[in-house]
Scaffold this motif. Structure first.
Motif, PDB file in Angstrom:
ATOM      1  N   PHE A  87     -33.528  29.518  41.874  1.00 33.57           N
ATOM      2  CA  PHE A  87     -32.957  29.864  43.182  1.00 33.57           C
ATOM      3  C   PHE A  87     -33.719  30.998  43.851  1.00 33.57           C
ATOM      4  N   ASN A  88     -34.169  31.969  43.095  1.00 40.27           N
ATOM      5  CA  ASN A  88     -34.891  33.089  43.695  1.00 40.27           C
ATOM      6  C   ASN A  88     -36.175  32.596  44.376  1.00 40.27           C
ATOM      7  N   THR A  89     -36.864  31.652  43.740  1.00 44.48           N
ATOM      8  CA  THR A  89     -38.066  31.075  44.343  1.00 44.48           C
ATOM      9  C   THR A  89     -37.699  30.305  45.602  1.00 44.48           C
ATOM     10  N   PHE A  90     -36.655  29.505  45.525  1.00 43.87           N
ATOM     11  CA  PHE A  90     -36.190  28.743  46.687  1.00 43.87           C
ATOM     12  C   PHE A  90     -35.854  29.682  47.843  1.00 43.87           C
ATOM     13  N   LEU A  91     -35.100  30.727  47.551  1.00 43.50           N
ATOM     14  CA  LEU A  91     -34.698  31.675  48.589  1.00 43.50           C
ATOM     15  C   LEU A  91     -35.909  32.394  49.173  1.00 43.50           C
ATOM     16  N   THR A  92     -36.857  32.766  48.339  1.00 36.90           N
ATOM     17  CA  THR A  92     -38.064  33.444  48.815  1.00 36.90           C
ATOM     18  C   THR A  92     -38.831  32.559  49.800  1.00 36.90           C
ATOM     19  N   ASP A 119     -32.004  22.569  45.047  1.00 33.31           N
ATOM     20  CA  ASP A 119     -31.860  21.646  43.929  1.00 33.31           C
ATOM     21  C   ASP A 119     -31.504  22.473  42.696  1.00 33.31           C
ATOM     22  N   ASN A 120     -30.347  22.236  42.127  1.00 33.20           N
ATOM     23  CA  ASN A 120     -29.861  23.063  41.015  1.00 33.20           C
ATOM     24  C   ASN A 120     -30.798  23.108  39.814  1.00 33.20           C
ATOM     25  N   GLY A 121     -31.790  22.229  39.768  1.00 28.73           N
ATOM     26  CA  GLY A 121     -32.717  22.228  38.638  1.00 28.73           C
ATOM     27  C   GLY A 121     -33.830  23.257  38.787  1.00 28.73           C
ATOM     28  N   ALA A 145     -32.280  27.906  37.652  1.00 28.28           N
ATOM     29  CA  ALA A 145     -31.454  28.958  38.240  1.00 28.28           C
ATOM     30  C   ALA A 145     -30.522  29.533  37.173  1.00 28.28           C
ATOM     31  N   SER A 146     -30.241  30.814  37.318  1.00 28.88           N
ATOM     32  CA  SER A 146     -29.335  31.445  36.358  1.00 28.88           C
ATOM     33  C   SER A 146     -27.906  30.964  36.606  1.00 28.88           C
ATOM     34  N   THR A 147     -27.090  31.124  35.598  1.00 24.67           N
ATOM     35  CA  THR A 147     -25.684  30.767  35.724  1.00 24.67           C
ATOM     36  C   THR A 147     -25.024  31.580  36.827  1.00 24.67           C
ATOM     37  N   ALA A 148     -25.409  32.858  36.940  1.00 19.29           N
ATOM     38  CA  ALA A 148     -24.834  33.724  37.984  1.00 19.29           C
ATOM     39  C   ALA A 148     -25.216  33.224  39.380  1.00 19.29           C
ATOM     40  N   ASP A 149     -26.482  32.790  39.539  1.00 20.31           N
ATOM     41  CA  ASP A 149     -26.916  32.251  40.826  1.00 20.31           C
ATOM     42  C   ASP A 149     -26.120  30.998  41.183  1.00 20.31           C
ATOM     43  N   LEU A 150     -26.016  30.100  40.223  1.00 19.94           N
ATOM     44  CA  LEU A 150     -25.303  28.840  40.464  1.00 19.94           C
ATOM     45  C   LEU A 150     -23.831  29.085  40.769  1.00 19.94           C
ATOM     46  N   GLN A 151     -23.219  30.026  40.052  1.00 21.18           N
ATOM     47  CA  GLN A 151     -21.806  30.332  40.295  1.00 21.18           C
ATOM     48  C   GLN A 151     -21.610  30.933  41.683  1.00 21.18           C
TER      49      GLN A 151
END
Length: 123
Positions: A81-86, A76-78, A3-9
């Protein structure tokens, strides 16, 4: 891909203060959820009005927000996120589309049955 830093933040901010950051989340990921709903709708050959499709998008976001963001907290932060959300949005959207399809079939059956009962015998 992580995940990108922006996604995690954004997720961190959202979990810390959902009310203050929910709009930011929607603004950032609305296009992803809309695209997922459109794709699910197309693949399943659902015929929906734009208003109904928009309602599925809203329902998808509502389900993501349920129970203190329970679905989003499973990320899972590893991972990406875009895939998880999709994947999560697709599951929710398909359930919403199936529920709406079943509801439409029930309403049609009730209307058809009511129309039959209202017919005058012998006419």
């Amino acid at each position: 891909m992580k995940a990108s830093t922006a996604d995690l933040q954004l997720l961190e901010d959202l979990f810390a203060s959902p009310t203050a950051n929910w709009r930011r989340f929607i603004d950032r990921y609305a296009s992803t959820v809309i695209q997922v709903v459109q794709h699910a709708r197309h693949c399943q050959k659902w015929t929906l009005t734009q208003k109904d499709a928009d309602a599925v998008v809203v329902a998808t976001f509502e389900r993501l927000a349920e129970n203190d963001l329970e679905v989003l907290r499973r990320f899972d932060n590893g991972g990406n996120f875009n895939t998880f959300l999709t994947v999560a949005a697709r599951r929710i959207a398909l359930q919403e589309l199936q529920d709406r399809g079943a509801e439409q079939r029930i309403q049609t059956a009730l209307r058809d049955d009511s129309a039959k009962r209202l017919q005058i015998p012998g006419s």
